[in-house]
Design an enzyme around this catalytic site. Structure first.
Site, PDB file in Angstrom:
ATOM      1  N   GLU A   1       2.114  31.082  38.174  1.00 39.95           N
ATOM      2  CA  GLU A   1       1.161  30.987  37.209  1.00 39.95           C
ATOM      3  C   GLU A   1       0.915  32.103  36.352  1.00 39.95           C
ATOM      4  O   GLU A   1       1.167  33.360  37.023  1.00 39.95           O
ATOM      5  CB  GLU A   1      -0.332  30.622  37.705  1.00 39.95           C
ATOM      6  CG  GLU A   1      -1.594  30.459  36.629  1.00 39.95           C
ATOM      7  CD  GLU A   1      -1.282  29.260  35.720  1.00 39.95           C
ATOM      8  OE1 GLU A   1      -0.347  29.351  35.147  1.00 39.95           O
ATOM      9  OE2 GLU A   1      -2.274  28.435  35.692  1.00 39.95           O
ATOM     10  N   ASP A   2       0.589  32.338  35.149  1.00 38.70           N
ATOM     11  CA  ASP A   2       0.339  33.384  34.373  1.00 38.70           C
ATOM     12  C   ASP A   2      -0.858  34.277  34.674  1.00 38.70           C
ATOM     13  O   ASP A   2      -0.962  35.431  35.033  1.00 38.70           O
ATOM     14  CB  ASP A   2       0.431  33.151  32.890  1.00 38.70           C
ATOM     15  CG  ASP A   2      -0.436  32.073  32.127  1.00 38.70           C
ATOM     16  OD1 ASP A   2      -1.058  31.591  33.275  1.00 38.70           O
ATOM     17  OD2 ASP A   2      -0.286  31.723  31.094  1.00 38.70           O
TER      18      ASP A   2
ATOM     19  N   ASP B   1      -8.320  32.361  35.524  1.00 42.69           N
ATOM     20  CA  ASP B   1      -9.499  32.744  35.037  1.00 42.69           C
ATOM     21  C   ASP B   1     -10.533  31.965  35.647  1.00 42.69           C
ATOM     22  O   ASP B   1     -11.058  32.214  36.817  1.00 42.69           O
ATOM     23  CB  ASP B   1      -9.317  32.215  33.699  1.00 42.69           C
ATOM     24  CG  ASP B   1     -10.310  32.550  32.689  1.00 42.69           C
ATOM     25  OD1 ASP B   1     -11.027  33.995  32.974  1.00 42.69           O
ATOM     26  OD2 ASP B   1     -10.677  32.060  31.540  1.00 42.69           O
TER      27      ASP B   1
ATOM     28  N   PHE C   1      -9.909  39.320  27.229  1.00 44.63           N
ATOM     29  CA  PHE C   1      -8.857  38.200  26.674  1.00 44.63           C
ATOM     30  C   PHE C   1      -7.494  38.895  26.550  1.00 44.63           C
ATOM     31  O   PHE C   1      -7.496  39.827  25.673  1.00 44.63           O
ATOM     32  CB  PHE C   1      -9.217  37.369  25.330  1.00 44.63           C
ATOM     33  CG  PHE C   1      -8.367  36.083  25.510  1.00 44.63           C
ATOM     34  CD1 PHE C   1      -8.416  34.917  26.195  1.00 44.63           C
ATOM     35  CD2 PHE C   1      -7.249  36.173  24.577  1.00 44.63           C
ATOM     36  CE1 PHE C   1      -7.935  34.071  26.210  1.00 44.63           C
ATOM     37  CE2 PHE C   1      -6.479  35.008  24.357  1.00 44.63           C
ATOM     38  CZ  PHE C   1      -6.634  33.819  25.239  1.00 44.63           C
TER      39      PHE C   1
ATOM     40  N   ARG D   1       3.135  35.550  22.447  1.00 45.11           N
ATOM     41  CA  ARG D   1       3.830  35.354  23.808  1.00 45.11           C
ATOM     42  C   ARG D   1       4.888  36.198  24.007  1.00 45.11           C
ATOM     43  O   ARG D   1       5.208  36.602  25.211  1.00 45.11           O
ATOM     44  CB  ARG D   1       4.432  33.674  23.623  1.00 45.11           C
ATOM     45  CG  ARG D   1       3.038  32.773  24.053  1.00 45.11           C
ATOM     46  CD  ARG D   1       3.799  31.508  24.418  1.00 45.11           C
ATOM     47  NE  ARG D   1       2.954  30.278  24.344  1.00 45.11           N
ATOM     48  CZ  ARG D   1       1.952  30.014  25.152  1.00 45.11           C
ATOM     49  NH1 ARG D   1       1.789  30.684  26.218  1.00 45.11           N
ATOM     50  NH2 ARG D   1       1.181  29.054  24.829  1.00 45.11           N
TER      51      ARG D   1
END
Ligand code: IMP
Length: 178
Positions: A98-99, A102, A151, A164
Site C-alpha cells: 500500500e502507498d 490514513d 496531505f 503521481r
C-alpha cells in the site's frame, strides 16, 4: 521542486534506501515459508512496489487490485473494487503493498477480503503511515516512514490524479486543495 509542493519529506534516495531495508526484512520473514503473492493496491502504490519488489529476494508472484474510495483529500469510506485479482489466493501467503495508511478503512477492507478468500497469512507493507488519523485499529507489519497529519503527494501519491510521477514525497501546499 514542483511549485505546488510546500516541503519535500523524502527524497528519491531516501525512499530507495528504505526499500532496500524493507526488502531485506520481508525476505528474512518469508525465507523458510512459501513465497507470498504480492497484492499491490493501484494506483498509488505502483512506484513503491516497483522499487520494493526488486529488493525482495523470493519467488513471489504479482497481483494488482484497483480500489476507489478517495475524493479530493478524504476517504469516502465506501471502498469499491474497480479491478480485482486474477489469481486465487486461497491457502496462499499474501503481502499487501500500500502507498499510505490514513484512516485505515481501505486496508482493513482489503485485508478482510483476502482473509475471506482463504489466504493463509496476510501481511501489510506500507510506504507511509499516518497513525494520527486512524479511525479503525490497523497496524502495518512493515512501514517505510511514519508521517504527521499532512496531505502528501509524489512517488505514486496523487491529489485528484495529479503529481503521481514526482520522484520524491512532498507536502502539498494548502492553497492547492482548500
Ligand atoms: P485510508 O482508507 O483513509 O487509510 O486511505 C488510504 C488511501 O487514501 C491511500 O491508499 C491513498 O490513496 C489515499 N491517501 C490517504 N492519505 C493521502 C495523502 O496524504 N496523499 C495522497 N493520498 C492519500
Amino acid at each position: 521542486m514542483h511549485s505546488d509542493v510546500k516541503e519535500i519529506l523524502f527524497t528519491e534516495e531516501e525512499l530507495e534506501k528504505r526499500c532496500v531495508e524493507l526488502g531485506k526484512e520481508i525476505t528474512e520473514y518469508y525465507k523458510d515459508k512459501e513465497a507470498p503473492v504480492i497484492v499491490t493496491v493501484l494506483k498509488g502504490s505502483v512506484l513503491f512496489f516497483s522499487e520494493l519488489v526488486k529488493r525482495i529476494d523470493l519467488d513471489t508472484t504479482m497481483e494488482f487490485m484497483c480500489l476507489s474510495s478517495y475524493e479530493n483529500t478524504a476517504t469516502t469510506g465506501n471502498v469499491k473494487i474497480i479491478m480485482d485479482l486474477r489469481q486465487d489466493i486461497a491457502d496462499k501467503n499474501v503481502l499487501i503493498v500500500e502507498d499510505i495508511i490514513d484512516t485505515g478503512i481501505t486496508l482493513t477492507k482489503v485485508k478482510k477480503l483476502m482473509q475471506d478468500r482463504g489466504a493463509k497469512d496476510v501481511k501489510i507493507v506500507t510506504m507511509l503511515d499516518k497513525p494520527s488519523r486512524r479511525k479503525v485499529e490497523l497496524e502495518p507489519d512493515y512501514a517505510g516512514f511514519t508521517i504527521p497529519d499532512a496531505f502528501v503527494i509524489g512517488y505514486g501519491l496523487d491529489f485528484n490524479e495529479k503529481y503521481r510521477s514526482l520522484p520524491y514525497i512532498g507536502i502539498l501546499k494548502e492553497e492547492c486543495y482548500k
